[in-house]
Design a protein around this motif. Structure first.
Motif, short mmCIF file in Angstrom:
data_model
loop_
_atom_site.label_atom_id
_atom_site.label_comp_id
_atom_site.label_asym_id
_atom_site.label_seq_id
_atom_site.Cartn_x
_atom_site.Cartn_y
_atom_site.Cartn_z
N GLY A 140 42.77 33.05 54.07
CA GLY A 140 43.36 32.05 53.19
C GLY A 140 43.34 30.66 53.81
N GLN A 141 43.61 30.58 55.11
CA GLN A 141 43.60 29.29 55.80
C GLN A 141 42.20 28.72 55.87
OE1 GLN A 141 45.43 30.66 59.39
NE2 GLN A 141 47.52 30.28 58.66
N THR A 164 38.73 32.03 45.49
CA THR A 164 39.80 32.92 45.97
C THR A 164 39.37 34.37 46.06
OG1 THR A 164 40.72 33.28 43.75
CG2 THR A 164 41.54 31.38 44.99
N THR A 165 38.08 34.63 45.94
CA THR A 165 37.60 36.01 46.06
C THR A 165 37.92 36.57 47.43
OG1 THR A 165 35.81 35.68 44.47
CG2 THR A 165 35.55 37.49 46.03
N GLY A 166 38.52 37.75 47.47
CA GLY A 166 38.84 38.40 48.73
C GLY A 166 40.16 37.99 49.34
N LEU A 167 40.85 37.02 48.74
CA LEU A 167 42.14 36.59 49.28
C LEU A 167 43.27 37.46 48.74
CD1 LEU A 167 41.92 32.69 49.10
CD2 LEU A 167 41.16 34.23 50.92
N PRO A 169 47.09 38.06 47.16
CA PRO A 169 47.74 37.31 46.07
C PRO A 169 48.48 36.07 46.53
CG PRO A 169 48.04 39.66 45.74
CD PRO A 169 47.40 39.50 47.09
N ASN A 170 49.13 36.13 47.69
CA ASN A 170 49.88 34.97 48.16
C ASN A 170 48.95 33.81 48.53
OD1 ASN A 170 52.44 33.70 49.09
ND2 ASN A 170 51.44 33.80 51.10
N MET A 197 40.93 36.52 35.52
CA MET A 197 41.48 35.96 34.28
C MET A 197 42.66 35.04 34.55
SD MET A 197 41.69 39.26 31.81
CE MET A 197 42.74 40.11 33.00
N GLU A 198 43.57 35.50 35.41
CA GLU A 198 44.79 34.74 35.66
C GLU A 198 44.47 33.39 36.28
OE1 GLU A 198 49.20 35.28 37.79
OE2 GLU A 198 47.59 36.73 38.16
#
Length: 312
Positions: A140-141, A164-167, A169-170, A197-198
């Motif tokens: 994420g970082q 954000t693929t592979g990250l 949820p946070n 979707m989200e």
């Protein structure tokens, strides 16, 4: 946000692109306004990345044209490059450079104010990590750092390919928060490819649904989901029930999942259609275990258009 009809910052006009035996993009046209956040939504292999790479200038269309700031790429490369910020699906960094050193290196490619790197570090929430080597960053970082690099030059157009693929949820929501702040405080246009979707719902003003190189549907979230005014009813039955053949032979629009003993009923009018369904169950001695009404989703729409789920 309201957009006028003459402030297009990107125009894609009847564009085609093929690779050997694969027709990746088949006659796509698209217009993007200044300040608009647009999602290109579709499963893997839909042609999203190829379309974005042509907008970025990495690939050239076989046919059709693309205008950035009302200009073609050829002959205007420097001006267009300076107007674009981009982040690909995966960004590789020099392991033994810190976060701040990495941003300083990329900042040196532009004429920027001295405090721009510090502004970016604050925006992407990496103040506590600015002296950390990139090799020690979490997924994420690292994605935040990639986004920060894309934003260094205050781009008029930001292109993010599956950011954000592979990250987890946070981490995904932290990226969303950065982009939401950008949307509120700038006139940057965002072109985002995603199969979440989200993510499309959360961030974007306009959604383009793609599959197999074509646009299946496009519009605002409200336009896409409220077009046919359908209601979705999810239900389960007692385990003793075996209703699959009964549902196939009924007049109701029911998708039945025998593995999970779960059904999805799609109806037009709750007041008139739902009592008929309940009476249908009663006459066949089928007993409900659970029953829930929900709103239509983009995945429901995609299933209707393509016959499969977005994540397949």
């Amino acid at each position: 946000m309201q957009f006028s009809d003459n402030d297009f910052i990107v125009e894609v006009k009847d564009v085609y692109k093929s690779f050997k035996t694969v027709d990746a993009v088949k006659g796509i046209s698209l217009k993007i306004h200044q300040g608009q956040f647009i999602a290109i939504l579709g499963p893997n292999g839909a042609g999203k990345t190829t379309l974005v790479e042509m907008i970025e200038g990495i690939q050239k269309p076989d046919k059709g044209e693309i205008l950035i700031l009302n200009k073609h790429w050829k002959g205007n490369e420097d001006e267009i490059h300076n107007a674009i910020g981009l982040s690909l699906q995966e960004t590789r960094f020099v392991d033994k450079l810190t976060v701040k050193e990495t941003l300083n290196m990329f900042a040196s490619f532009y004429i920027l104010k001295k405090d721009r790197v510090d502004q970016i570090i604050k925006l992407i929430g990496l103040e506590e990590k600015k002296k950390s080597y990139t090799v020690n960053l979490s997924g994420g970082q690292r994605q935040k750092l990639a986004l920060g690099i894309a934003l260094l030059n205050n781009p008029k157009i930001l292109l993010l390919d599956e950011p954000t693929t592979g990250l987890d949820p946070n981490a995904r929501r932290e990226i969303w928060s950065i982009l939401t702040e950008l949307k509120e405080k700038s006139k940057t246009s965002l072109i985002l490819t995603t199969h979440y979707m989200e993510e499309a719902e959360q961030l974007c003003d306009y959604i383009v649904i793609m599959d197999y190189g074509k646009i299946l549907k496009e519009g605002t979230l409200t336009e896409l989901l409220n077009e046919d005014d359908e209601h979705y009813i999810e239900f389960t039955l007692e385990r003793s029930a075996n209703p699959e053949q009964l549902f196939k032979d009924s007049a109701f629009n029911i998708e039945w999942d025998p593995v999970n003993n779960k059904g999805l009923l799609i109806i037009k009018d709750v007041e008139s259609d739902l009592p008929g369904f309940l009476n249908f169950l009663k006459k066949r001695n089928l007993r409900l275990s659970s029953f829930e009404s929900r709103r239509k989703t983009l995945d429901d729409l995609f299933i209707n258009l393509a016959g499969r789920h977005l994540n397949e």
